[in-house]
Motif scaffolding. Structure first.
Motif, mmCIF file in Angstrom:
data_model
loop_
_atom_site.group_PDB
_atom_site.id
_atom_site.type_symbol
_atom_site.label_atom_id
_atom_site.label_comp_id
_atom_site.label_asym_id
_atom_site.label_seq_id
_atom_site.Cartn_x
_atom_site.Cartn_y
_atom_site.Cartn_z
ATOM 1 N N GLY A 76 -15.233 67.848 -54.716
ATOM 2 C CA GLY A 76 -16.019 69.019 -54.342
ATOM 3 C C GLY A 76 -16.366 69.034 -52.867
ATOM 4 O O GLY A 76 -16.769 70.043 -52.315
ATOM 5 N N GLY A 77 -16.195 67.878 -52.203
ATOM 6 C CA GLY A 77 -16.723 67.692 -50.861
ATOM 7 C C GLY A 77 -16.028 68.512 -49.791
ATOM 8 O O GLY A 77 -16.690 69.023 -48.888
ATOM 9 N N ARG A 86 -24.393 72.368 -46.080
ATOM 10 C CA ARG A 86 -24.741 73.787 -46.001
ATOM 11 C C ARG A 86 -26.061 73.988 -45.238
ATOM 12 O O ARG A 86 -27.015 73.220 -45.454
ATOM 13 N N GLY A 145 -18.425 66.927 -57.510
ATOM 14 C CA GLY A 145 -18.096 68.259 -57.999
ATOM 15 C C GLY A 145 -17.435 68.225 -59.367
ATOM 16 O O GLY A 145 -17.551 69.168 -60.148
ATOM 17 N N ILE A 148 -26.585 67.431 -63.708
ATOM 18 C CA ILE A 148 -25.617 68.414 -63.206
ATOM 19 C C ILE A 148 -24.202 67.889 -63.470
ATOM 20 O O ILE A 148 -23.794 66.869 -62.909
ATOM 21 N N PHE A 189 -21.608 73.661 -63.032
ATOM 22 C CA PHE A 189 -21.497 73.666 -61.570
ATOM 23 C C PHE A 189 -22.576 74.589 -61.003
ATOM 24 O O PHE A 189 -22.657 75.751 -61.366
ATOM 25 N N VAL A 190 -23.432 74.060 -60.127
ATOM 26 C CA VAL A 190 -24.497 74.893 -59.555
ATOM 27 C C VAL A 190 -24.180 75.235 -58.097
ATOM 28 O O VAL A 190 -23.541 74.454 -57.390
ATOM 29 N N LYS A 250 -22.720 59.027 -57.888
ATOM 30 C CA LYS A 250 -21.684 58.169 -57.318
ATOM 31 C C LYS A 250 -21.796 58.275 -55.804
ATOM 32 O O LYS A 250 -22.492 59.181 -55.300
ATOM 33 N N GLY A 279 -20.591 59.653 -53.370
ATOM 34 C CA GLY A 279 -19.894 60.769 -52.716
ATOM 35 C C GLY A 279 -20.559 61.105 -51.389
ATOM 36 O O GLY A 279 -21.785 61.228 -51.322
ATOM 37 N N PRO A 280 -19.761 61.286 -50.319
ATOM 38 C CA PRO A 280 -20.349 61.514 -48.998
ATOM 39 C C PRO A 280 -21.189 62.776 -48.922
ATOM 40 O O PRO A 280 -22.289 62.774 -48.346
ATOM 41 N N GLY A 281 -20.688 63.870 -49.529
ATOM 42 C CA GLY A 281 -21.417 65.135 -49.460
ATOM 43 C C GLY A 281 -22.772 65.012 -50.131
ATOM 44 O O GLY A 281 -23.812 65.397 -49.564
ATOM 45 N N THR A 282 -22.772 64.447 -51.327
ATOM 46 C CA THR A 282 -24.026 64.333 -52.072
ATOM 47 C C THR A 282 -25.001 63.407 -51.350
ATOM 48 O O THR A 282 -26.201 63.687 -51.270
ATOM 49 N N GLU A 338 -26.501 65.259 -48.383
ATOM 50 C CA GLU A 338 -27.463 66.288 -48.823
ATOM 51 C C GLU A 338 -28.752 65.637 -49.338
ATOM 52 O O GLU A 338 -29.861 66.122 -49.063
HETATM 53 N N1 UDP Z 1 -21.692 70.209 -55.817
HETATM 54 C C1 UDP Z 1 -22.195 71.483 -56.014
HETATM 55 N N2 UDP Z 1 -22.479 71.872 -57.291
HETATM 56 C C2 UDP Z 1 -22.293 71.063 -58.358
HETATM 57 C C3 UDP Z 1 -21.805 69.752 -58.141
HETATM 58 C C4 UDP Z 1 -21.517 69.361 -56.857
HETATM 59 O O1 UDP Z 1 -22.371 72.267 -55.075
HETATM 60 O O2 UDP Z 1 -22.583 71.481 -59.461
HETATM 61 C C5 UDP Z 1 -21.400 69.806 -54.447
HETATM 62 C C6 UDP Z 1 -22.382 68.774 -53.925
HETATM 63 O O3 UDP Z 1 -23.582 69.411 -53.536
HETATM 64 C C7 UDP Z 1 -21.572 68.166 -52.794
HETATM 65 C C8 UDP Z 1 -20.146 68.232 -53.329
HETATM 66 O O4 UDP Z 1 -20.136 69.176 -54.405
HETATM 67 O O5 UDP Z 1 -21.662 68.976 -51.638
HETATM 68 C C9 UDP Z 1 -19.689 66.907 -53.874
HETATM 69 O O6 UDP Z 1 -19.199 66.165 -52.803
HETATM 70 P P1 UDP Z 1 -19.139 64.592 -52.816
HETATM 71 O O7 UDP Z 1 -18.586 64.205 -51.493
HETATM 72 O O8 UDP Z 1 -20.455 64.020 -53.166
HETATM 73 O O9 UDP Z 1 -18.156 64.235 -54.015
HETATM 74 P P2 UDP Z 1 -16.692 64.763 -54.433
HETATM 75 O O10 UDP Z 1 -16.898 65.821 -55.477
HETATM 76 O O11 UDP Z 1 -16.013 65.290 -53.187
HETATM 77 O O12 UDP Z 1 -15.999 63.558 -55.006
#
Ligand code: UDP
Length: 381
Positions: A15-16, A185, A217, A247, A272-273, A289, A291-294, A297
């Motif tokens: 999702g990142g 974001r 994601g 989630i 998915f939110v 986990k 994950g860099p994005g999470t 945030e």
């Molecule tokens: N995310 C989201 N809604 C969801 C689940 C995940 O917007 O229901 C977003 C989360 O906020 C983050 C990204 O998906 O920005 C996940 O990125 P991450 O690097 O943590 O993990 P990846 O999914 O890339 O392995």
């Protein structure tokens, strides 16, 4: 005057990459309004010929079901020279298709937020009539794969000192490199309401401490087992000492399984939110986990982090990143995770409060604005 056209290249692996692309799009619109037009495309899946367009689809399968194979692939390709030679060969297949895409979008600047598009894009750019600046925004936090780093780029934006060093080892020079943080974001930089207001809006108990449980994601890993253990641990004879937000992301099977479960602790279950900023602002800590994005945030939201696992390779370095910066802990089993959540909620120890403080200090909610302003210098001047 015609708006400047920015083309963002990503691919839906995890999702990142999409989240970062959308963050940059929102950042450009906030900074430059109708002076820019931003298009986000999945270059790999939507525009490359078979079998190259099929490769990203293997990613979810690999990380979910054969993590050992993903780890082997990641490690064997983790050498800048070897991987550059290999990607030069593969990129020849897609050169014509990518050239056509660039000609049809006619961008004034291209941004890559995916490690697999650099070689294809830079080869194709040689055929364009005018020079189009090309920059990379790395969406990994600490352990960025050498495929990210191409010395021929106009700029490369990294999120940590570790990633900066990796870029240097791959041949990039300091003048090409910028360290601002991960593009999240812009809404994470401006909380819209108080925690109590958000809890009411999201259907949560306004008083009970809340833990957010998620895993990228795709909702991979042992979310169900973690939720079951936390559910049991937070229930006491005097009533629950906390509540859960789970989630599931795009993992529908998981969501259906959890929907049919009986809970003794209050729970909000989501697929998915789109309003992750609100869910994070409404909670007290997060289980995720690595994950860099999470992580980025969660830090901007001031949430102490319990890491429940990691994707081998690109997420491994995020564990020491979280531990060394004292913004969270790593727990290997669902039972240990549940125990930590319960301790944090019942004891409210000094350690927990320090982690909240350290998370806010390490978070870089302004990173997107800084990256966009820096890229804007290439676009407008
Ligand atoms: N995310 C989201 N809604 C969801 C689940 C995940 O917007 O229901 C977003 C989360 O906020 C983050 C990204 O998906 O920005 C996940 O990125 P991450 O690097 O943590 O993990 P990846 O999914 O890339 O392995």
């Amino acid at each position: 005057m015609r708006p400047k056209r920015v083309l963002i290249l990503m691919s839906n692996t995890g999702g990142g990459h999409r989240a970062s692309a959308e963050a940059l799009r929102a950042g450009f619109l906030a900074c430059y309004g109708d002076q820019v037009q931003v298009d986000v495309i999945d270059l790999l899946i939507e525009h490359l010929p078979w079998p190259l367009n099929w490769l990203p689809h293997t990613y979810t399968f690999l990380i979910k079901d054969t993590a050992w194979l993903w780890k082997l692939l990641w490690q064997t390709s983790n050498h800048p020279m070897t991987i550059r030679r290999l990607s030069m060969i593969v990129a020849r297949w897609g050169e014509r298709d990518v050239t056509k895409v660039f000609a049809s979008y006619a961008p004034d600047l291209i941004i890559s937020v995916h490690p697999l598009v650099q070689e294809f894009s830079l080869r194709a750019l040689r055929h364009m009539r005018r020079r189009i600046p090309f920059v990379i925004v790395v969406t990994d936090l600490a352990t960025a794969h050498p495929l990210w780093f191409h010395p021929a780029v106009d700029g490369c934006y990294v999120a940590s000192k570790e990633a900066y060093q990796r870029a240097r080892r791959a041949g990039l020079i300091p003048e090409q490199l910028h360290l601002f943080g991960l593009p999240i974001r812009p809404v994470f930089a401006q909380p819209t309401a108080s925690r109590e207001e958000l809890r009411r809006k999201l259907g949560l108990d306004a008083q009970l401490p809340a833990v957010l449980i998620m895993s990228g994601g795709e909702g991979v890993g042992p979310i169900a087992q973690v939720a079951e253990q936390v559910n049991a641990e937070l229930a006491t004879p005097d009533g629950p000492v906390g509540q859960m937000v789970i989630i599931c992301g795009r993992n529908q099977h998981l969501q259906e399984r959890l929907q049919s479960q009986r809970w003794v602790t209050p729970v909000q279950l989501c697929g998915f939110v789109e309003n992750m900023d609100e869910w994070m602002a409404a909670c007290d800590c997060i289980v995720t986990k690595a994950g860099p994005g999470t992580i980025a945030e969660a830090l901007s939201s001031g949430l102490p982090i319990i890491l429940s696992g990691f994707i081998p390779g690109q997420e491994e370095g995020n564990i020491p990143y979280v531990l060394d910066n004292r913004v969270g802990v790593y727990r290997e089993t669902p039972a240990a995770i549940a125990q930590t959540v319960s301790e944090w909620f019942t004891e409210r120890s000094e350690e927990f409060e320090q982690m909240q403080f350290a998370a806010r200090a390490l978070g870089r909610p302004q990173a997107t604005r800084q990256i966009v302003e820096s890229i804007g210098e290439l676009l407008f001047y």
